[in-house]
Motif scaffolding. Structure first.
Motif, PDB file in Angstrom:
ATOM      1  N   ALA A 148       0.842  -1.213   0.000  1.00 18.10           N
ATOM      2  CA  ALA A 148       0.000   0.000   0.000  1.00 18.10           C
ATOM      3  C   ALA A 148       0.864   1.245   0.000  1.00 18.10           C
ATOM      4  O   ALA A 148       1.846   1.332   0.737  1.00 18.10           O
ATOM      5  CB  ALA A 148      -0.924   0.012   1.210  1.00 18.10           C
ATOM      6  N   LEU A 152      -1.566  -1.173  -4.079  1.00 21.39           N
ATOM      7  CA  LEU A 152      -2.701  -0.293  -3.794  1.00 21.39           C
ATOM      8  C   LEU A 152      -2.169   1.133  -3.611  1.00 21.39           C
ATOM      9  O   LEU A 152      -1.225   1.340  -2.852  1.00 21.39           O
ATOM     10  CB  LEU A 152      -3.388  -0.753  -2.494  1.00 21.39           C
ATOM     11  N   ILE A 197      -3.464   4.951  -2.556  1.00 20.79           N
ATOM     12  CA  ILE A 197      -4.526   5.833  -2.076  1.00 20.79           C
ATOM     13  C   ILE A 197      -3.930   7.231  -2.000  1.00 20.79           C
ATOM     14  O   ILE A 197      -2.863   7.416  -1.416  1.00 20.79           O
ATOM     15  CB  ILE A 197      -5.057   5.385  -0.692  1.00 20.79           C
ATOM     16  N   PHE A 220      -4.417  11.228  -9.111  1.00 22.24           N
ATOM     17  CA  PHE A 220      -5.676  10.467  -9.085  1.00 22.24           C
ATOM     18  C   PHE A 220      -5.847   9.565 -10.305  1.00 22.24           C
ATOM     19  O   PHE A 220      -6.741   8.738 -10.343  1.00 22.24           O
ATOM     20  CB  PHE A 220      -6.880  11.418  -8.947  1.00 22.24           C
ATOM     21  N   ASP A 221      -5.004   9.750 -11.325  1.00 22.26           N
ATOM     22  CA  ASP A 221      -5.029   8.821 -12.462  1.00 22.26           C
ATOM     23  C   ASP A 221      -4.253   7.551 -12.149  1.00 22.26           C
ATOM     24  O   ASP A 221      -4.447   6.521 -12.779  1.00 22.26           O
ATOM     25  CB  ASP A 221      -4.424   9.469 -13.713  1.00 22.26           C
ATOM     26  N   ALA A 222      -3.345   7.659 -11.197  1.00 24.43           N
ATOM     27  CA  ALA A 222      -2.522   6.500 -10.856  1.00 24.43           C
ATOM     28  C   ALA A 222      -3.091   5.758  -9.645  1.00 24.43           C
ATOM     29  O   ALA A 222      -2.791   4.596  -9.433  1.00 24.43           O
ATOM     30  CB  ALA A 222      -1.093   6.939 -10.565  1.00 24.43           C
ATOM     31  N   ALA A 223      -3.879   6.463  -8.847  1.00 26.45           N
ATOM     32  CA  ALA A 223      -4.379   5.878  -7.599  1.00 26.45           C
ATOM     33  C   ALA A 223      -5.674   5.098  -7.830  1.00 26.45           C
ATOM     34  O   ALA A 223      -6.435   5.415  -8.742  1.00 26.45           O
ATOM     35  CB  ALA A 223      -4.633   6.982  -6.579  1.00 26.45           C
ATOM     36  N   GLN A 224      -5.914   4.070  -7.011  1.00 19.19           N
ATOM     37  CA  GLN A 224      -7.219   3.396  -7.065  1.00 19.19           C
ATOM     38  C   GLN A 224      -8.259   4.171  -6.265  1.00 19.19           C
ATOM     39  O   GLN A 224      -9.419   4.155  -6.587  1.00 19.19           O
ATOM     40  CB  GLN A 224      -7.149   1.965  -6.491  1.00 19.19           C
ATOM     41  N   TYR A 225      -7.795   4.803  -5.164  1.00 17.59           N
ATOM     42  CA  TYR A 225      -8.717   5.553  -4.318  1.00 17.59           C
ATOM     43  C   TYR A 225      -8.139   6.929  -4.037  1.00 17.59           C
ATOM     44  O   TYR A 225      -6.924   7.085  -3.951  1.00 17.59           O
ATOM     45  CB  TYR A 225      -8.953   4.821  -2.984  1.00 17.59           C
ATOM     46  N   GLY A 226      -9.038   7.910  -3.922  1.00 18.49           N
ATOM     47  CA  GLY A 226      -8.551   9.258  -3.675  1.00 18.49           C
ATOM     48  C   GLY A 226      -9.497  10.038  -2.798  1.00 18.49           C
ATOM     49  O   GLY A 226     -10.666   9.684  -2.635  1.00 18.49           O
ATOM     50  N   THR A 227      -8.947  11.104  -2.206  1.00 17.38           N
ATOM     51  CA  THR A 227      -9.787  12.031  -1.455  1.00 17.38           C
ATOM     52  C   THR A 227      -9.209  13.433  -1.582  1.00 17.38           C
ATOM     53  O   THR A 227      -7.989  13.600  -1.674  1.00 17.38           O
ATOM     54  CB  THR A 227      -9.905  11.658   0.043  1.00 17.38           C
TER      55      THR A 227
END
Ligand SMILES: Cc1cc2nc3c(=O)[nH]c(=O)nc-3n(C[C@H](O)[C@H](O)[C@H](O)COP(=O)(O)OP(=O)(O)OC[C@H]3O[C@@H](n4cnc5c(N)ncnc54)[C@H](O)[C@@H]3O)c2cc1C
Ligand SMILES: Nc1ncnc2c1ncn2[C@@H]1O[C@H](COP(=O)(O)O)[C@@H](O)[C@H]1O
Lengths: 259, 319
Positions: free
Chosen positions: B260, B281, B283, B294-301
């Protein structure tokens, strides 16, 4: 130490990308412009060296959109002199022509060091610092993250892949492509920039075909520009820190990464 | 006219960097299309050249090439390119590629395409696709004339197969221009102490300039400790001295593949993404919803990094 910093404005695509009707370039007339972020690090490095060596900093640029503000900003930050090379034509100027135009002005100056950002977001035909160095016949280095002054020249720390770094000692004059510096680019208020602009301190130098400037271009022809196919976007978690924290811990727990 | 494709091989330790093998793979396709040979050029001390899937490996030795300096390596490369006049020179878009590509372009009068992610043969023409604006835009470009140089982003091509027969090794005499080189290698920076190896960490908390100040690094450190993770970051935070350079992830740092990768205040420049793509993973936390991370991440905030770090830390500590 007399330092020349080459600055350049680049289209600001922060708010989104717009492409021209022919599909061959950004719609530069519809975009704002900002100073190439790596050039801001180069200016910061120059100002640090100025303090260290009791030096003199000249910023130079072509007549890019929004360049006056960038040059006044550099003066407000502590640059001693600002030069704008005009008469070279608007819009897209590739790195080869830009380097040629700048080199023909630089050749007439007295200086020890030329700094510029290691790269710019739109330098399709290569990076300015090494082109300048090759044209002027100076030693050089790209991806420089630290500079030390020595008796006879300077030592640059260059970054390579795999966490490798190397130090090299260069005789002056030299050209460095700056990737980072020991300090964040310094801040200056709009008020101070306005004051600098009232000094009227930009020297305009004509450098058109008449003056024998090399105008050899990059030898590239752009057929089309396009945005890459929508890549996978992240699933967005809540924007509230507490809800996001719960969701993230849930994800880590699912994968057995935390108990 | 000669239709050879020359790859500038970059040594690293007792092998070559990954992009060297990737360039050799594509060089083979192009040389086949054009009816030329694949040449690999090694400047200075060479690791075992039989690893290189090329027809000919050219080596140049000279005391000035023993350690890398842009000046010496550019002069030696210029000499070989001028002498052999290959149709295409392929470099990795690394530090060395940036140094040498531009110098070769000017001195050998050849067009250069930087940040290429594809290089093709269209009959006799060289056509490349190149990244602009950190990969947010692609440009398809044709090189004028029949000679060119392309600097290619790492990971653009699959690596060449292991050679079935060893390449012919040819020693090229060093050019006299090397004697005029004044740049002197001065080794590694002092005080880079032994540190943990972040490539071995199962979980990484990664920080970027979005953390705003060095004081906030402690907030990220607290989360890393609570999770049993290691702290890493972008080149810019390492340049600023927020983290030691050993913690630097990406093209000029190290490639990581943790289970992760939790990123805070990192924009996701292509040079950074090159180092994290193989994470299981990812995030990402970034207040700018258009940030390329955010194009590389599976999850974002889009939560504020400091608030999120604190919220996460207190929850993990309360378990
Ligand atoms: C040859 C070369 C090699 C390079 N190699 C590497 C490399 O190996 N590794 C590497 O990392 N970089 C590398 N770089 C640099 C790279 O191009 C970027 O400049 C760098 O990765 C940016 O670092 P950053 O994300 O920390 O900073 P920035 O790009 O400044 O991003 C900061 C981000 O923080 C966000 N943010 C701001 N406030 C908050 C908040 N409160 N909460 C959350 N988010 C916030 C912003 O929206 C922004 O996206 C290299 C560059 C070159 C030219
Ligand atoms: N992009 C460029 N940058 C600098 N100089 C250039 C450029 N293009 C052409 N020149 C000129 O080409 C000369 C360099 O040629 P060379 O003899 O190959 O080093 C310099 O003296 C410049 O006048």
């Amino acid at each position: 130490m007399d330092i020349i910093v080459a600055l350049k404005q680049v289209p600001d695509v922060g708010a989104g990308i717009a492409i021209n009707d022919e599909g061959t370039d950004l719609a530069r007339d519809r975009l704002g412009f900002v100073t190439n972020p790596f050039d801001e690090w180069a200016l910061e490095e120059a100002l640090l060296l100025k303090d260290m060596t009791d030096g003199w900093v000249t910023v130079v640029s072509l007549d890019d959109p929004g360049i006056d503000h960038a040059l006044y900003r550099a003066l407000a930050l502590g640059a001693d002199h600002a030069v704008k090379l005009v008469g070279t034509g608007p819009a897209w100027i590739d790195s080869h022509r830009r380097a040629g135009i700048m080199a023909s002005w630089i050749r007439e100056q007295l200086y020890d060091l030329i700094l510029s950002g290691v790269q710019a977001p739109d330098d399709l035909d290569g990076q300015l610092p090494a082109l300048l160095a090759a044209g002027l016949g100076h030693p050089f280095a790209s991806v420089v993250v630290a500079v030390e002054v020595t008796e006879t020249g300077l030592i640059a720390t260059q970054e390579f892949g795999g966490g490798r770094v190397g130090r090299i000692e260069l005789a002056l004059p030299a050209v460095l492509g700056i990737q980072g510096s020991l300090r964040d680019p310094r801040y200056v208020s709009d008020m101070r920039i306005r004051l600098a602009s009232m000094g009227g301190g930009i020297e305009e130098v004509r450098s058109d075909g008449e003056t024998g400037v090399p105008t050899a271009g990059s030898g590239l022809s752009v057929r089309r520009v396009f945005t890459p196919e929508a890549s996978r976007r992240a699933v967005m978690l809540p924007a509230s820190p507490h809800e996001a924290a719960d969701a993230i811990l849930g994800l880590l727990r699912e994968r057995g990464l935390i108990a | 006219m000669n239709h050879d494709v020359l790859v500038l091989a970059e040594a690293a330790g007792d092998s070559f960097i990954d992009p060297t093998f990737e360039l050799l793979g594509r060089a083979r396709d192009l040389a086949t299309a054009w009816g030329g040979r694949v040449l690999a050029l090694v400047l200075g001390p060479s690791p075992d050249p039989s690893m290189l899937n090329a027809d000919v490996v050219l080596t140049v030795s000279h005391p000035k090439l023993d350690a890398y300096t842009p000046e010496a390596h550019a002069r030696a490369a210029q000499h070989v390119v001028a002498e052999l006049d290959p149709k295409l020179v392929l470099l990795a878009n690394t530090t060395e590629g940036m140094d040498l590509g531009a110098a070769l372009s000017l001195w050998c009068q050849r067009p250069l395409v930087a940040y290429a992610v594809d290089v093709r043969a269209e009959d006799d023409a060289i056509v490349a696709t190149s990244q602009l604006f950190g990969g947010r835009l692609l440009a398809e470009v044709a090189l004028e004339g029949d000679r060119g140089i392309c600097a290619v982003v790492g990971g653009s091509f699959p690596p060449a197969r292991v050679p079935t027969r060893p390449p012919v090794v040819e020693v090229v005499a060093p050019p006299v221009s090397l004697d005029g080189v004044t740049t002197v290698p001065r080794g590694m920076p002092p005080g880079e102490d032994e540190d943990i190896d972040i490539t071995k960490a199962p979980m990484l908390v990664a920080i970027g300039r979005g953390l705003k100040s060095q004081d906030n690094v402690a907030v990220a450190q607290a989360l890393a400790e609570a999770l049993g993770a290691s702290l890493s970051g972008t080149s810019q935070v390492c340049d600023l001295g927020w983290l030691p350079r050993t913690r630097h992830v990406g093209k000029s740092g190290v490639k990581v593949r943790p289970r992760a990768y939790l990123s805070f205040g990192i924009s996701g420049a292509p040079e950074h993404l090159e180092g994290i793509r193989e994470s299981e993973l990812i995030i990402a936390c970034n207040t700018d919803e258009a940030a390329p991370i955010f194009d590389a991440a599976q999850y974002g905030t889009t939560a504020d990094a400091i608030e999120l770090l604190r919220a996460l830390t207190s929850r993990v500590q309360q378990r």
